[in-house]
Design a protein around this motif. Structure first.
Motif: not given
Ligand code: MG
Length: 188
Positions: A151-152, A103, A148
């Motif tokens: 957010d990145d 990610d 997961t």
């Molecule tokens: Mg993440």
């Protein structure tokens, strides 16, 4: 067999709309992403407004590479929530294992769009979890919710937008000394 042609190519307007819709579906607004960019850049210059931050996020959301990243990231999270993966990767993604870094790899790719400092900005967001990134991270810990990859990708868009804002502000500064007409091919 269906003769219907598969649609693979989208206009920048379509990609922007599809990304906006996908992010909204996952609880993320353009304003929330822009807020992180504002927080990162307002401390360096008085010429940073919220509108330039929003414009930067919107521009980034219309790019083809970013379109592919956003759509893929959101789908991976959804598939993990629906337990659609087979093998160990299902729980590794759903539980957001700390040592799982794919990610972040996707995020780093997007964050460098407007220059290397984007990756530094991304590191700051990843470690300190500002605003919407913290909200996504916290919500992702709840049963059945997976953020997961989201957010990145959201942090990376904020970091790239932050970098674009810095580039625009500096281009404006350079123009104060150079009395030349701006050409559209140099648009940031
Ligand atoms: Mg993440």
């Amino acid at each position: 067999m269906s003769n219907q042609k598969k649609k693979l190519l989208f206009t920048r307007q379509e990609m922007f709309e599809l990304n906006k819709k996908m992010l909204q579906k996952r609880g993320v607004s353009i304003e929330a992403i822009a807020e992180i960019s504002y927080m990162q850049q307002a401390k360096y210059s008085d010429n940073v407004s919220r509108s330039i931050c929003i414009e930067s996020v919107e521009k980034i959301l219309s790019l083809r590479d970013v379109f592919h990243h956003v759509q893929l990231a959101a789908e991976i999270d959804r598939l993990a929530e629906e337990k659609m993966f087979q093998g160990p990767i299902q729980d590794i993604i759903l539980e957001d294992l700390g040592l799982f870094g794919v990610d972040e790899t996707l995020g780093l790719d997007v964050s460098g769009l407007y220059g290397t400092i984007g990756q530094t900005n991304f590191g700051d967001i990843d470690v300190n979890k500002h605003g919407i990134v913290k909200r996504l991270n916290d919500a992702g810990k709840e049963e059945g919710i997976c953020h997961t990859f989201l957010d990145d990708i959201v942090g990376a868009i904020a970091a790239a937008a932050s970098t674009r804002v810095a580039q625009v502000v500096n281009e404006d500064l350079a123009h104060e000394d150079a009395d030349v007409k701006r050409f559209s091919i140099f648009d940031l």
